[in-house]
Design a protein around this motif. Sequence first.
Motif, PDB file in Angstrom:
ATOM      1  N   ASN A  12      -1.429  16.561 -25.091  1.00 41.52           N
ATOM      2  CA  ASN A  12      -1.477  15.093 -25.043  1.00 41.52           C
ATOM      3  C   ASN A  12      -1.251  14.570 -23.630  1.00 41.52           C
ATOM      4  OD1 ASN A  12      -2.005  14.801 -27.763  1.00 41.52           O
ATOM      5  ND2 ASN A  12       0.166  14.689 -28.306  1.00 41.52           N
ATOM      6  N   LEU A  13      -0.533  15.337 -22.822  1.00 44.27           N
ATOM      7  CA  LEU A  13      -0.301  14.928 -21.438  1.00 44.27           C
ATOM      8  C   LEU A  13      -1.583  14.969 -20.609  1.00 44.27           C
ATOM      9  CD1 LEU A  13       3.174  16.517 -20.769  1.00 44.27           C
ATOM     10  CD2 LEU A  13       2.618  14.093 -20.864  1.00 44.27           C
ATOM     11  N   VAL A  14      -2.531  15.808 -21.006  1.00 44.41           N
ATOM     12  CA  VAL A  14      -3.825  15.831 -20.316  1.00 44.41           C
ATOM     13  C   VAL A  14      -4.533  14.493 -20.530  1.00 44.41           C
ATOM     14  CG1 VAL A  14      -6.088  16.934 -20.205  1.00 44.41           C
ATOM     15  CG2 VAL A  14      -4.035  18.333 -20.479  1.00 44.41           C
ATOM     16  N   VAL A  15      -4.491  14.001 -21.746  1.00 43.37           N
ATOM     17  CA  VAL A  15      -5.120  12.709 -22.058  1.00 43.37           C
ATOM     18  C   VAL A  15      -4.396  11.588 -21.322  1.00 43.37           C
ATOM     19  CG1 VAL A  15      -5.659  11.084 -23.917  1.00 43.37           C
ATOM     20  CG2 VAL A  15      -5.910  13.539 -24.302  1.00 43.37           C
ATOM     21  N   ILE A  16      -3.070  11.606 -21.372  1.00 44.84           N
ATOM     22  CA  ILE A  16      -2.280  10.593 -20.660  1.00 44.84           C
ATOM     23  C   ILE A  16      -2.583  10.659 -19.169  1.00 44.84           C
ATOM     24  CG2 ILE A  16       0.071   9.953 -19.993  1.00 44.84           C
ATOM     25  CD1 ILE A  16       0.933  10.884 -22.825  1.00 44.84           C
ATOM     26  N   GLY A  17      -2.625  11.868 -18.630  1.00 44.66           N
ATOM     27  CA  GLY A  17      -2.922  12.043 -17.207  1.00 44.66           C
ATOM     28  C   GLY A  17      -4.304  11.544 -16.839  1.00 44.66           C
ATOM     29  N   PHE A  18      -5.276  11.800 -17.714  1.00 37.62           N
ATOM     30  CA  PHE A  18      -6.635  11.333 -17.453  1.00 37.62           C
ATOM     31  C   PHE A  18      -6.682   9.809 -17.384  1.00 37.62           C
ATOM     32  CE2 PHE A  18     -10.780   9.894 -19.092  1.00 37.62           C
ATOM     33  CZ  PHE A  18     -11.586  10.391 -18.085  1.00 37.62           C
ATOM     34  N   TYR A  19      -6.049   9.154 -18.360  1.00 38.25           N
ATOM     35  CA  TYR A  19      -6.019   7.686 -18.338  1.00 38.25           C
ATOM     36  C   TYR A  19      -5.218   7.164 -17.149  1.00 38.25           C
ATOM     37  CZ  TYR A  19      -8.389   7.336 -22.779  1.00 38.25           C
ATOM     38  OH  TYR A  19      -9.332   7.414 -23.773  1.00 38.25           O
ATOM     39  N   TYR A  20      -4.169   7.881 -16.796  1.00 32.85           N
ATOM     40  CA  TYR A  20      -3.400   7.478 -15.618  1.00 32.85           C
ATOM     41  C   TYR A  20      -4.263   7.541 -14.362  1.00 32.85           C
ATOM     42  CZ  TYR A  20      -0.379   7.462 -11.669  1.00 32.85           C
ATOM     43  OH  TYR A  20       0.151   7.156 -10.446  1.00 32.85           O
ATOM     44  N   VAL A  21      -5.049   8.601 -14.228  1.00 30.94           N
ATOM     45  CA  VAL A  21      -5.926   8.737 -13.056  1.00 30.94           C
ATOM     46  C   VAL A  21      -6.913   7.566 -12.999  1.00 30.94           C
ATOM     47  CG1 VAL A  21      -7.802  10.118 -12.054  1.00 30.94           C
ATOM     48  CG2 VAL A  21      -5.702  11.233 -12.803  1.00 30.94           C
TER      49      VAL A  21
ATOM     50  N   PHE B  64      -7.263  -0.726  -1.661  1.00 30.52           N
ATOM     51  CA  PHE B  64      -8.040  -0.206  -0.527  1.00 30.52           C
ATOM     52  C   PHE B  64      -9.019  -1.258  -0.004  1.00 30.52           C
ATOM     53  CE2 PHE B  64     -12.019   1.820   0.860  1.00 30.52           C
ATOM     54  CZ  PHE B  64     -11.557   2.430   2.019  1.00 30.52           C
ATOM     55  N   LEU B  65      -9.722  -1.909  -0.917  1.00 31.04           N
ATOM     56  CA  LEU B  65     -10.670  -2.947  -0.491  1.00 31.04           C
ATOM     57  C   LEU B  65      -9.955  -4.095   0.200  1.00 31.04           C
ATOM     58  CD1 LEU B  65     -13.094  -2.982  -3.547  1.00 31.04           C
ATOM     59  CD2 LEU B  65     -13.522  -2.060  -1.256  1.00 31.04           C
ATOM     60  N   ASN B  66      -8.778  -4.458  -0.288  1.00 32.27           N
ATOM     61  CA  ASN B  66      -7.987  -5.505   0.350  1.00 32.27           C
ATOM     62  C   ASN B  66      -7.565  -5.096   1.764  1.00 32.27           C
ATOM     63  OD1 ASN B  66      -6.451  -7.997   0.443  1.00 32.27           O
ATOM     64  ND2 ASN B  66      -4.643  -6.711   0.225  1.00 32.27           N
TER      65      ASN B  66
ATOM     66  N   LEU C 165      -6.514   0.568  -9.536  1.00 33.49           N
ATOM     67  CA  LEU C 165      -5.546  -0.191  -8.736  1.00 33.49           C
ATOM     68  C   LEU C 165      -5.609   0.177  -7.261  1.00 33.49           C
ATOM     69  CD1 LEU C 165      -2.448  -0.125 -11.114  1.00 33.49           C
ATOM     70  CD2 LEU C 165      -4.013  -2.029 -10.677  1.00 33.49           C
ATOM     71  N   ASN C 166      -5.715   1.470  -6.979  1.00 34.80           N
ATOM     72  CA  ASN C 166      -5.793   1.901  -5.584  1.00 34.80           C
ATOM     73  C   ASN C 166      -7.084   1.434  -4.918  1.00 34.80           C
ATOM     74  OD1 ASN C 166      -3.355   3.480  -4.886  1.00 34.80           O
ATOM     75  ND2 ASN C 166      -3.975   4.675  -6.659  1.00 34.80           N
TER      76      ASN C 166
ATOM     77  N   ALA D 256       0.834  -1.210   0.000  1.00 34.85           N
ATOM     78  CA  ALA D 256       0.000   0.000   0.000  1.00 34.85           C
ATOM     79  C   ALA D 256       0.863   1.252   0.000  1.00 34.85           C
ATOM     80  CB  ALA D 256      -0.926   0.007   1.208  1.00 34.85           C
ATOM     81  N   ARG D 257       1.930   1.259   0.804  1.00 37.17           N
ATOM     82  CA  ARG D 257       2.810   2.425   0.843  1.00 37.17           C
ATOM     83  C   ARG D 257       3.552   2.612  -0.471  1.00 37.17           C
ATOM     84  NH1 ARG D 257       5.983   0.748   5.547  1.00 37.17           N
ATOM     85  NH2 ARG D 257       4.452  -0.836   5.961  1.00 37.17           N
TER      86      ARG D 257
END
Length: 102
Positions: free
Chosen positions: A40-49, A60-62, A55-56, A15-16
């Motif tokens: 293009n970084l906005v699009v990359i950032g959006f998909y990253y979020v 978190f549920l685990n 994943l988070n 988690a850390r």
Amino acid sequence: MEDYKDKIISDGKLARIVALSSFLIGTLILVTYKITNENNLVVIGFYYVLIALFLNSILFLNLLYNLFIYQKKYAFQLGNIAILLLNIPITLFYLEIVFRKL
């Protein structure tokens, strides 16, 4: 009997690592965007979020499951959950920075 303690510690370390990695990658994308103004970084950032949220959320549920099932090391588990959840306001702040500029 020690297996559950190892699982709690292992999941806490994960988690850390995930929380710190999410923060660093998100910050790198934001700083690169601010320096280059490359849309293009906005699009990359959006998909990253979206990927980081997925994943988070699983992690978190685990951690939440571990908290209720293995009630030992309660403070340690709550601390790991808090560290993971700290990325939420940071992400919202970063999104506000980006959307104000668009």
